[in-house]
Design a protein around this motif. Structure first.
Motif, PDB file in Angstrom:
ATOM      1  N   LEU A 285       0.826  -1.208   0.000  1.00 12.13           N
ATOM      2  CA  LEU A 285       0.000   0.000   0.000  1.00 12.13           C
ATOM      3  C   LEU A 285       0.858   1.256   0.000  1.00 12.13           C
ATOM      4  CD1 LEU A 285      -2.828  -0.988   2.544  1.00 12.13           C
ATOM      5  CD2 LEU A 285      -3.017  -0.742   0.063  1.00 12.13           C
ATOM      6  N   ALA A 286       1.965   1.217   0.763  1.00 11.83           N
ATOM      7  CA  ALA A 286       2.853   2.389   0.795  1.00 11.83           C
ATOM      8  C   ALA A 286       3.481   2.633  -0.580  1.00 11.83           C
ATOM      9  CB  ALA A 286       3.935   2.166   1.854  1.00 11.83           C
ATOM     10  N   LEU A 287       3.880   1.554  -1.273  1.00 12.39           N
ATOM     11  CA  LEU A 287       4.461   1.709  -2.608  1.00 12.39           C
ATOM     12  C   LEU A 287       3.436   2.258  -3.599  1.00 12.39           C
ATOM     13  CD1 LEU A 287       6.591  -1.577  -2.835  1.00 12.39           C
ATOM     14  CD2 LEU A 287       7.434   0.782  -2.601  1.00 12.39           C
ATOM     15  N   VAL A 288       2.202   1.748  -3.515  1.00 11.79           N
ATOM     16  CA  VAL A 288       1.140   2.240  -4.418  1.00 11.79           C
ATOM     17  C   VAL A 288       0.900   3.722  -4.198  1.00 11.79           C
ATOM     18  CG1 VAL A 288      -1.304   2.057  -4.972  1.00 11.79           C
ATOM     19  CG2 VAL A 288       0.062  -0.028  -4.697  1.00 11.79           C
ATOM     20  N   LEU A 289       0.823   4.138  -2.916  1.00 12.17           N
ATOM     21  CA  LEU A 289       0.590   5.566  -2.621  1.00 12.17           C
ATOM     22  C   LEU A 289       1.753   6.422  -3.119  1.00 12.17           C
ATOM     23  CD1 LEU A 289      -0.916   5.337   0.988  1.00 12.17           C
ATOM     24  CD2 LEU A 289      -2.105   5.953  -1.112  1.00 12.17           C
ATOM     25  N   ARG A 290       2.957   5.926  -2.974  1.00 12.80           N
ATOM     26  CA  ARG A 290       4.124   6.690  -3.409  1.00 12.80           C
ATOM     27  C   ARG A 290       4.131   6.861  -4.936  1.00 12.80           C
ATOM     28  NH1 ARG A 290      10.462   5.290  -1.933  1.00 12.80           N
ATOM     29  NH2 ARG A 290      11.393   7.152  -2.896  1.00 12.80           N
ATOM     30  N   VAL A 291       3.846   5.777  -5.655  1.00 14.86           N
ATOM     31  CA  VAL A 291       3.796   5.867  -7.116  1.00 14.86           C
ATOM     32  C   VAL A 291       2.680   6.805  -7.555  1.00 14.86           C
ATOM     33  CG1 VAL A 291       3.363   4.552  -9.219  1.00 14.86           C
ATOM     34  CG2 VAL A 291       4.845   3.604  -7.453  1.00 14.86           C
ATOM     35  N   SER A 292       1.525   6.739  -6.895  1.00 17.80           N
ATOM     36  CA  SER A 292       0.403   7.610  -7.258  1.00 17.80           C
ATOM     37  C   SER A 292       0.736   9.066  -7.040  1.00 17.80           C
ATOM     38  CB  SER A 292      -0.828   7.228  -6.417  1.00 17.80           C
ATOM     39  OG  SER A 292      -1.191   5.872  -6.666  1.00 17.80           O
ATOM     40  N   CYS A 293       1.404   9.366  -5.906  1.00 15.89           N
ATOM     41  CA  CYS A 293       1.776  10.751  -5.625  1.00 15.89           C
ATOM     42  C   CYS A 293       2.768  11.278  -6.648  1.00 15.89           C
ATOM     43  CB  CYS A 293       2.363  10.859  -4.218  1.00 15.89           C
ATOM     44  SG  CYS A 293       1.163  10.561  -2.909  1.00 15.89           S
ATOM     45  N   ARG A 294       3.749  10.470  -7.047  1.00 16.42           N
ATOM     46  CA  ARG A 294       4.723  10.901  -8.053  1.00 16.42           C
ATOM     47  C   ARG A 294       4.035  11.152  -9.385  1.00 16.42           C
ATOM     48  NH1 ARG A 294      10.351   7.460  -7.451  1.00 16.42           N
ATOM     49  NH2 ARG A 294      11.030   8.375  -5.457  1.00 16.42           N
ATOM     50  N   THR A 295       3.088  10.295  -9.755  1.00 13.86           N
ATOM     51  CA  THR A 295       2.369  10.461 -11.014  1.00 13.86           C
ATOM     52  C   THR A 295       1.573  11.764 -10.993  1.00 13.86           C
ATOM     53  OG1 THR A 295       2.195   8.072 -11.216  1.00 13.86           O
ATOM     54  CG2 THR A 295       0.716   9.415 -12.592  1.00 13.86           C
ATOM     55  N   ASP A 296       0.894  12.070  -9.864  1.00 19.07           N
ATOM     56  CA  ASP A 296       0.132  13.312  -9.761  1.00 19.07           C
ATOM     57  C   ASP A 296       1.061  14.516  -9.812  1.00 19.07           C
ATOM     58  OD1 ASP A 296      -2.102  11.780  -9.541  1.00 19.07           O
ATOM     59  OD2 ASP A 296      -2.182  11.849  -7.339  1.00 19.07           O
TER      60      ASP A 296
END
Length: 296
Positions: A285-296
């Motif tokens: 979950l932490a990796l998914v949130l990190r990737v999502s934040c970078r994409t945004d």
């Protein structure tokens, strides 16, 4: 460690009425040692184990209050001796012939919890007894007898000087040995009447028999040996190293966790696997949130 030793030194008593289960249990690394047992009835039913069915006054008068079974001790030894725990249903058929049919009976059991590994040392009267453990291990006293037992001692043969062979034991031997040796790596004491008093008639030869274990627990000296003479308890407490209480609490938690794991390996494995799975899910979950934040 203190809680474990207090459970080992404790004398346990349990009882069960006819038709009930008796359950004996000892702590980790100890086994049951039956001391005595009684099955029958020596008190009226209104005092112990009342009947489940209403009785008339005439029936109570006929109740046998001098009823006992001679095989109760041997049966308890067969069922529970040297086991960590045991449980069985109490009834007259279990003990053989019923000596008092129609009278409700009960079982009384006295037992101790004996360490799985223990040592025994004997010192004759006026000799010095020395106990010692290996480095990083301390003494835990299980039992101590000062006096003369009925069977005597091979190390201290009884010399017949016209005195009768009478069993006599000091009532404070165990407490004194705990005070002198408990929690130490080594200790010594004289098997003398000066130390233990004289529980026997004058002229009877005595001996000291001590059963103890060595526990791999850090050496913890009593307060009176760690504090210099002339210092009060308040001053010694102010000089106590910071963090000792925290270290002891941590040690206690580690010992408790180890005992739980050894007693419940399946449950401990389940908790471990569940913890690993939860950790992997949280990491994902932490990796998914990190990737999502970078994409945004």
């Amino acid at each position: 460690f203190a809680g474990y030793i207090s459970q080992v030194l404790k004398n346990y008593t349990d009882h069960a009425c006819d038709g009930e289960y008796v359950s004996l249990r000892c702590p980790h690394r100890t086994t049951i040692s039956i001391q005595s047992s009684f099955y029958g009835r020596i008190v009226p039913s209104h005092q112990l184990c009342p009947s489940r069915y209403p009785h008339s006054y005439a029936t109570l008068i006929k109740e046998d209050v001098a009823c006992s079974v001679g095989t109760s001790l041997q049966k308890m030894l067969d069922e529970c001796q040297d086991r960590r725990s045991c449980q069985f249903l109490v009834n007259s058929r279990l003990f053989g012939t019923d000596p008092c049919p129609g009278t409700g009976k009960y079982l009384l059991v006295w037992y101790k919890c004996r360490p799985n590994e223990y040592k025994s040392k004997v010192a004759c009267e006026d000799d010095k007894l020395r106990l010692s453990c290996k480095k990083s291990m301390v003494i835990a006293i299980y039992s101590a007898i000062f006096g003369r037992t009925q069977g005597g001692s091979l190390e201290c043969p009884y010399q017949n000087l016209g005195m009768p062979m009478i069993e006599c034991q000091s009532a404070t031997a165990l407490q004194l040995m705990i005070k002198r040796c408990h929690g130490k790596r080594s200790c010594s004491i004289y098997a003398s009447t000066y130390e233990f008093g004289d529980p026997c008639y004058p002229g009877i030869q005595k001996h000291l028999n001590v059963i103890y274990t060595c526990d791999n627990t850090p050496l913890l000296l009593p307060v009176d040996e760690t504090e210099p003479p002339g210092l009060s308890s308040s001053s010694s407490s102010s000089m106590e190293p910071v963090g000792v209480g925290t270290e002891m609490a941590l040690l206690s938690n580690i010992l408790a966790a180890y005992a739980f794991i050894t007693e419940n390996p399946e449950r401990a494995a389940l908790y471990f696997v569940s913890g690993v799975c939860i950790g992997l899910v949280l990491t994902l979950l932490a990796l998914v949130l990190r990737v999502s934040c970078r994409t945004d």
